[in-house]
Design a protein around this motif. Structure first.
Motif, PDB file in Angstrom:
ATOM      1  N   UNK A   1      53.021  -2.308  -9.772  1.00 52.37           N
ATOM      2  CA  UNK A   1      51.709  -2.019  -9.162  1.00 52.37           C
ATOM      3  C   UNK A   1      50.854  -3.249  -8.869  1.00 52.37           C
ATOM      4  N   UNK A   2      51.143  -4.412  -9.489  1.00 49.85           N
ATOM      5  CA  UNK A   2      50.320  -5.608  -9.227  1.00 49.85           C
ATOM      6  C   UNK A   2      50.641  -6.260  -7.892  1.00 49.85           C
ATOM      7  N   UNK A   3      51.815  -5.920  -7.325  1.00 50.12           N
ATOM      8  CA  UNK A   3      52.212  -6.596  -6.087  1.00 50.12           C
ATOM      9  C   UNK A   3      51.490  -5.971  -4.896  1.00 50.12           C
ATOM     10  N   UNK A   4      50.837  -6.843  -4.091  1.00 49.63           N
ATOM     11  CA  UNK A   4      50.024  -6.344  -2.980  1.00 49.63           C
ATOM     12  C   UNK A   4      50.575  -6.710  -1.621  1.00 49.63           C
ATOM     13  N   UNK A   5      51.516  -7.669  -1.558  1.00 55.88           N
ATOM     14  CA  UNK A   5      52.104  -8.054  -0.266  1.00 55.88           C
ATOM     15  C   UNK A   5      53.389  -8.831  -0.519  1.00 55.88           C
ATOM     16  N   UNK A   6      54.210  -8.923   0.520  1.00 55.29           N
ATOM     17  CA  UNK A   6      55.525  -9.551   0.390  1.00 55.29           C
ATOM     18  C   UNK A   6      55.729 -10.476   1.588  1.00 55.29           C
ATOM     19  N   UNK A   7      55.815 -11.781   1.332  1.00 60.39           N
ATOM     20  CA  UNK A   7      56.190 -12.724   2.388  1.00 60.39           C
ATOM     21  C   UNK A   7      57.708 -12.799   2.345  1.00 60.39           C
ATOM     22  N   UNK A   8      58.366 -12.295   3.421  1.00 62.12           N
ATOM     23  CA  UNK A   8      59.808 -12.045   3.307  1.00 62.12           C
ATOM     24  C   UNK A   8      60.590 -12.550   4.508  1.00 62.12           C
TER      25      UNK A   8
END
Ligand code: BUP
Length: 442
Positions: free
Chosen positions: A329-336
């Protein structure tokens, strides 16, 4: 890992549906990550029969890509599988094979008198491009400057800049392997796709109901998002760190298992992350194959960066449990890098993506991310960019955008809801798999 991971997931989905599973893996493996995942999977699932299939390695030079070589060596060795499988007890009822062995698995399944299905590790769109590859390559004029788009009749055209650069060279090992397999796709009973209606409805509909590429493709069977399986390992420190961060506050940064960014690019990413002011979890690699990755984190990032950002972020060298991170739940975005598995893992929880494709199918995937409103993509980010480096200021801007844009976050969450619905009992993906298993039981 982009190929092994979906196979292990499908193997565990079959086990949960009371199938007897034989797992055939190519030996030797290329990366340490593959070997350790196969061992852990077999340890957790002792009921799986394992065939470590010795492949005949091709002569090669140091410049050859070890992963492309592995694909071609495996493809050329697969005809030798028949004697290993003919006496299986209970006898096999079907083979589920990687599309990289499509051309050679046909003779094995024919001799065994059983159907074979392929598992595509790509988007539906990229699979269509693969099916169209013989035609594309047969006409070098299609790569002229006068052509800016690839037009496959019945599908929305896409920019020629989105196709993998090796496709422009018919003698490239990657292209040659794919061409062989592309011609054999139609021999399969069906192709399992780890994709979602909401991301690729138009392409799926064009192929399955519109007859697009009907000579080259069998039915496509969307079963995404693949269910995750659990491997009991010690909780990584990065997970404990994530536990302490506020909800949706962390930007997760990873470029997949085969991309090592240049030192200059790493410096720009570090600038961008620090200047954005957001919390981050950054996974770094310094060489393509993990067994050669010996550089320490502090030598890549410098002590001062690590010291300055110690309360804001954490950087990790080596393997992390990405699905667990993306579910956190702490993850807000993904640079992928937009490897297809990564895209679908982000879609599962509706984590918005900043797309930064690196090679292969990833530009097409980035386009799907953008059109499907799962994330954002600046077309200059990737191999067709007008400059090689993406500078810290641009990275900072994109991170602020993805973390600050409420509408974008809402749209990504909607994709997450659709993904959950597809996978639940009675959902579209669950139905597709059940129907195949019912057919095989008859
Ligand atoms: Br890196 C990494 N942990 O540290 P893709 C990857 N993964 O769990 P790839 C981890 O490997 P290609 C790590 O979750 C995904 O399931 C990740 O597959 C997992 O990219 C898989 O995203 C990677 O398809 O493949 O392997 O770079 O370059 O062929 O797209």
């Amino acid at each position: 890992m982009g190929h092994l991971t979906p196979f292990l997931r499908i193997a565990s989905m079959l086990l949960r549906r009371n199938c007897a599973v034989t797992l055939i893996t190519a030996t030797p493996t290329v990366s340490a990550a593959e070997s350790s995942h196969i061992s852990s999977f077999l340890h957790e699932h002792p009921q799986v029969k394992h065939v470590g299939f010795q492949i005949i390695q091709l002569p090669h030079s140091k410049q050859d890509d070890p992963f492309y070589l592995q694909f071609e060596s495996t493809r050329r060795s697969v005809h030798l599988l028949h004697p290993l499988l003919s006496s299986s007890s209970p006898p096999l009822s079907a083979i589920f094979a990687d599309f990289f062995v499509a051309s050679s698995i046909t003779s094995v399944s024919t001799k065994l008198g059983i159907p074979h299905y392929l598992i595509s590790t790509t988007s539906v769109k990229f699979l269509c491009l693969l099916a169209y590859l013989p035609e594309l390559i047969s006409d070098p004029a299609k790569f002229d400057h006068s052509f800016t788009e690839v037009e496959i009749s019945g599908l929305t055209p896409f920019p020629i800049s989105s196709i993998p650069p090796p496709f422009k060279d018919p003698n490239h090992l990657f292209t040659k392997t794919l061409l062989q397999n592309s011609r054999a796709l139609s021999k399969a009973k069906g192709i399992f796709m780890n994709s979602l209606q909401c991301l690729e409805a138009e392409t799926l509909e064009a192929v399955n109901n519109g007859g697009v590429l009907s000579h080259s493709l069998p039915p496509l069977l969307p079963i995404g998002p693949l269910e995750l399986y659990e491997i009991k390992t010690e909780k990584g420190q990065y997970m404990t760190w994530l536990d302490r961060q506020p909800a949706e506050s962390v930007v997760y940064v990873s470029f997949g298992s085969r991309t090592a960014m240049s030192r200059e690019q790493i410096r720009e990413i570090s600038k961008g992350l620090e200047r954005s002011g957001h919390r981050f979890l950054w996974v770094l690699k310094s060489s393509k194959v993990d067994t050669e990755d010996k550089i320490q984190l502090k030598d890549l990032l410098g002590d001062s960066f690590l010291e300055r950002t110690k309360n804001k972020g954490t950087a990790v060298k080596g393997w992390v449990s990405q699905p667990e991170i993306l579910e956190h739940p702490s993850v807000g975005a993904f640079v992928s890098h937009c490897g297809w598995n990564s895209v679908i893992e982000a879609a599962r929880r509706g984590v918005p993506v900043v797309a930064w494709p690196q090679h292969g199918d990833q530009r097409l995937n980035a386009e799907i991310v953008q059109r499907g409103e799962l994330g954002i993509w600046d077309r200059k980010w990737g191999w067709d960019g007008d400059k090689e480096l993406v500078c810290g200021e641009e990275i900072e801007k994109k991170i602020r955008e993805v973390m600050g844009d409420e509408k974008l976050r809402k749209m990504a969450k909607k994709v997450g809801e659709e993904a959950r619905k597809a996978a639940e009992t009675g959902g579209s993906s669950e139905k597709v798999l059940s129907e195949v298993l019912e057919f095989l039981q008859k």
